[in-house]
Design a protein around this motif. Structure first.
Motif, PDB file in Angstrom:
ATOM      1  N   GLN A   1      37.799  -1.763  45.986  1.00  0.00           N
ATOM      2  CA  GLN A   1      38.263  -1.965  45.462  1.00  0.00           C
ATOM      3  C   GLN A   1      38.784  -1.959  44.510  1.00  0.00           C
ATOM      4  O   GLN A   1      39.211  -1.541  43.396  1.00  0.00           O
TER       5      GLN A   1
ATOM      6  N   TRP B   1      32.372   0.981  41.667  1.00  0.00           N
ATOM      7  CA  TRP B   1      32.140   2.825  41.977  1.00  0.00           C
ATOM      8  C   TRP B   1      30.929   2.995  40.557  1.00  0.00           C
ATOM      9  O   TRP B   1      30.200   4.107  40.482  1.00  0.00           O
TER      10      TRP B   1
ATOM     11  N   LEU C   1      39.966   1.697  52.224  1.00  0.00           N
ATOM     12  CA  LEU C   1      39.412   2.826  51.853  1.00  0.00           C
ATOM     13  C   LEU C   1      38.144   4.117  52.055  1.00  0.00           C
ATOM     14  O   LEU C   1      38.220   4.381  51.665  1.00  0.00           O
ATOM     15  N   GLY C   2      38.979   4.875  53.035  1.00  0.00           N
ATOM     16  CA  GLY C   2      39.199   5.846  53.522  1.00  0.00           C
ATOM     17  C   GLY C   2      37.933   6.279  53.950  1.00  0.00           C
ATOM     18  O   GLY C   2      37.507   4.825  54.895  1.00  0.00           O
ATOM     19  N   ASP C   3      37.116   7.205  54.154  1.00  0.00           N
ATOM     20  CA  ASP C   3      35.750   7.630  55.050  1.00  0.00           C
ATOM     21  C   ASP C   3      34.632   6.514  53.956  1.00  0.00           C
ATOM     22  O   ASP C   3      33.807   7.205  53.181  1.00  0.00           O
ATOM     23  N   LEU C   4      34.271   5.328  54.454  1.00  0.00           N
ATOM     24  CA  LEU C   4      33.477   4.961  53.755  1.00  0.00           C
ATOM     25  C   LEU C   4      31.575   5.426  53.359  1.00  0.00           C
ATOM     26  O   LEU C   4      30.946   4.910  52.220  1.00  0.00           O
ATOM     27  N   ARG C   5      31.496   5.613  54.333  1.00  0.00           N
ATOM     28  CA  ARG C   5      30.314   6.651  54.015  1.00  0.00           C
ATOM     29  C   ARG C   5      30.329   7.502  53.736  1.00  0.00           C
ATOM     30  O   ARG C   5      29.028   7.694  53.725  1.00  0.00           O
ATOM     31  N   ALA C   6      31.282   8.495  54.317  1.00  0.00           N
ATOM     32  CA  ALA C   6      31.078   9.461  53.354  1.00  0.00           C
ATOM     33  C   ALA C   6      31.307   9.079  51.628  1.00  0.00           C
ATOM     34  O   ALA C   6      30.261  10.403  50.711  1.00  0.00           O
ATOM     35  N   LYS C   7      31.462   7.996  51.480  1.00  0.00           N
ATOM     36  CA  LYS C   7      32.459   8.451  49.964  1.00  0.00           C
ATOM     37  C   LYS C   7      31.093   7.500  49.642  1.00  0.00           C
ATOM     38  O   LYS C   7      30.189   8.122  48.360  1.00  0.00           O
ATOM     39  N   TRP C   8      30.484   6.677  50.017  1.00  0.00           N
ATOM     40  CA  TRP C   8      28.865   6.600  49.962  1.00  0.00           C
ATOM     41  C   TRP C   8      27.024   7.309  49.714  1.00  0.00           C
ATOM     42  O   TRP C   8      27.262   7.492  48.502  1.00  0.00           O
TER      43      TRP C   8
ATOM     44  N   ALA D   1      28.407  10.801  49.137  1.00  0.00           N
ATOM     45  CA  ALA D   1      28.861  11.216  48.363  1.00  0.00           C
ATOM     46  C   ALA D   1      28.477  11.311  47.016  1.00  0.00           C
ATOM     47  O   ALA D   1      28.099  11.356  45.677  1.00  0.00           O
ATOM     48  N   PHE D   2      28.150   9.358  46.871  1.00  0.00           N
ATOM     49  CA  PHE D   2      28.075   8.651  45.275  1.00  0.00           C
ATOM     50  C   PHE D   2      26.159   8.792  45.499  1.00  0.00           C
ATOM     51  O   PHE D   2      25.531   9.296  44.787  1.00  0.00           O
TER      52      PHE D   2
END
Lengths: 292, 317
Positions: free
Chosen positions: A165, A170, A205-212, A214-215
């Motif tokens: 958080q 990020w 945290l939402g979709d953590l895999r998708a977030k990482w 996407a980064f």
């Protein structure tokens, strides 16, 4: 009682050996926290398997050659510093400092501060952590230094899921992918709990895999309390370094893992067991290497 | 009195840029990081000559401080470059935990400090940074007086093991420190000797104090002018040696009256030799838009302000 350090003979260490070490590490955790009636047992227990795998199998490191620069060694940075009891246990058990020193955890004049620090010169610790969100940036810096030095060893970091958080994480995530910091393996202790409750309730945290992804990170997932799966994933992570992307391992864990009354809740994030609770916990954890 | 002729008009940030480039050539372990202000910080030349040792981190100062801390592990000497506000207040916890408490050899280089940032206004005109940084244990705080000294200081701090805050600014300003004047961290420079009042200044206001000393001299008052380019550790010995003769002091700084050079000197004097002191500083307020000269005048940091403060100090002896 035998408290001699375990030699770094990583090649010969089996899953069973690691599970036995992890049991002792868990005993060390609850005994440290009980001994000073403060500290963070929940998260420490949850990632005891990861720390054990890392320090007794995965890291290319030589505690006898410890120095701050860590050239020609794999480095580890703990970003969520409150799980210090588990780190102190594996550092001591792998030979960075005497195991008996675990008895000084959080006590006046100790090198084993509540949150890890370089300030008292504890071997094995290269950065202060505790205020959350800072460790990934530091790990990136150390990884860049390795590249500049032509050192092909790796840098690992661990983060709490609640810690994600923090905004700085990020910033670091964006930088590491953009600048191809591909000698970095970051890991998340994905236990779904934080001080005020479940992460889902505090701030999802939402979709953590998708977030990482996407980064721009190469993302692996594993059960962080299954030693065999963990080793396999850590091996896979190593093979995926050097390919232009930083590597992230999301490790599903159970806060309090190994002590039944500390599991399935955030309640044991930061409180200490009393004498009866300690006895109950130790009854569930085999003494495999000798208590300190 | 000794004259300090104006050698040139240059910005202190360009002194930083020049020092960083020369240092880069001398010391291969020096690396630099910048948060999207390479041109403002005059880091372009270093970036061009040492692209592998320069890290553009984007507008992410917290990350920059952490990366800098990490780069020290492995023997690098990182120089971070951004505005003073974003080098301190914005990233105080990162500087505190990952750099100061962790004892990392990071050089935090901060431009556009103080009112003389000018038209950008109070959001960018940090007047609290010296205080913030000198409160951190083991942090060295250096505020050089002109282009030449900023160049010297930029190179000197590489030789100092440990975290350093180096503060400089934006406007073109008289260059008056001879390039060959020795610079030692923690060793103040007595630029003018005098027995009637001690003027202790840092940064841009060293020049202002020299001008004030000239005006005072015209009225028969001999002011001693001390360039306190290192706020921490403070050169207490030089301060005490001066006030022993002058018995009064004026501190001059482009900073809030709380937390900066004035406080540092007052603490030393209170402990070792209680002495009347007047403070030429911003009076616990934020700045605003304007030209540097207008702002220095409005906020009481100009030559007449130092002269008046000197008279007040002398009257209190």
């Amino acid at each position: 009682m035998s408290t001699s350090p375990i030699p770094a003979t990583a090649d010969k260490v089996s899953v069973t050996d690691l599970q036995r070490i992890a049991s002792q590490v868990r005993r060390d955790i609850v005994r440290q926290v009980h001994g000073v009636q403060s500290g963070h047992p929940g998260g420490s227990l949850g990632c005891a398997d990861f720390f054990t795998a890392l320090y007794f199998k995965v890291l290319r490191h030589d505690p006898a050659k410890w120095d701050m620069d860590g050239k020609d060694q794999d480095l580890f940075f703990l970003s969520n510093g409150h799980v210090s009891p588990v780190w102190y246990s594996v550092l001591a058990r792998s030979g960075y400092f005497p195991v008996q020193e675990l008895a000084t955890f959080r006590k006046l004049n100790t090198r084993l501060q509540g949150h890890p620090t370089t300030h008292e010169g504890l071997p094995g610790v290269r950065m202060a952590s505790g205020s959350l969100g800072q460790g990934m940036s530091v790990a990136i810096g150390a990884a860049l230094a390795k590249k500049l030095n032509g050192d092909d060893h790796l840098v690992y970091s661990l983060h709490g899921d609640g810690e994600l958080q923090e905004g700085q994480i990020w910033e670091a995530a964006m930088f590491a992918a953009a600048k191809k910091v591909d000698n970095l393996i970051s890991t998340v202790d994905y236990n779904g709990r934080q001080i005020d409750g479940d992460v889902e309730d505090v701030l999802p945290l939402g979709d953590l895999r998708a977030k990482w992804e996407a980064f721009g990170w190469d993302v692996l997932e594993t059960n962080g309390n299954d030693m065999a799966a963990l080793l396999k994933t850590l091996d896979a992570a190593r093979t995926r370094t050097g390919q232009g992307r930083p590597v992230m391992i999301l490790m599903r864990t159970e806060m309090g893992q190994g002590v039944d009354f500390m599991m399935n809740s955030h309640e044991w994030h930061g409180i200490a067991p009393n004498d009866q609770q300690l006895a109950s916990a130790l009854g569930q954890l085999e003494e495999t290497l000798g208590d300190y | 009195m000794t004259a300090y002729p104006v050698l040139d008009q240059k910005d202190t940030r360009s002194g930083f840029g020049a020092g960083l480039l020369e240092l880069g050539r001398r010391n291969p372990n020096v690396v630099a990081l910048c948060a999207d202000l390479t041109g403002s910080l005059k880091m372009d030349a270093f970036k061009k000559e040492f692209p592998d040792r320069f890290f553009q981190v984007g507008i992410a100062e917290a990350n920059m401080m952490g990366i800098a801390a990490g780069l020290t592990i492995g023997g690098k000497i990182p120089y971070t470059g951004t505005f003073a506000n974003f080098s301190t207040g914005r990233v105080y916890d990162q500087v505190r935990q990952s750099i100061a408490y962790a004892g990392k050899n990071v050089k935090i280089c901060a431009s556009h400090a103080g009112l003389t940032l000018g038209e950008d206004g109070a959001t960018h005109q940090i007047l609290e940074d010296i205080g913030l940084m000198r409160m951190l244990p083991d942090m060295t705080v250096v505020v050089p007086a002109d282009f030449n000294q900023t160049k010297q200081a930029t190179m000197a701090i590489a030789e100092h093991e440990g975290p350093v805050y180096l503060r400089f600014g934006r406007p073109k300003w008289p260059v008056f420190i001879p390039a060959d004047m020795p610079f030692t961290i923690g060793k103040a420079q007595v630029l003018v000797e005098g027995a009637d009042v001690t003027l202790i200044a840092c940064g841009h206001l060293v020049w202002t104090a020299l001008k004030a000393a000239e005006e005072l001299a015209a009225k028969g008052i001999q002011a001693e002018v001390i360039n306190m380019h290192t706020i921490k550790p403070l050169d207490v010995e030089t301060v005490l040696r001066s006030v022993e003769r002058t018995r009064c002091v004026v501190t001059c700084e482009e900073h809030n009256r709380h937390g900066g050079l004035g406080d540092a000197v007052a603490q030393a004097l209170a402990q070792h030799r209680p002495t009347p002191q007047e403070f030429v500083a911003v009076n616990d307020t934020f700045g605003e838009s304007g030209t540097p000269d207008q702002l220095l005048r409005k906020y009481g940091l100009d030559v007449p302000d130092i002269v008046l403060a000197a008279h007040r100090a002398i009257a209190r002896r």
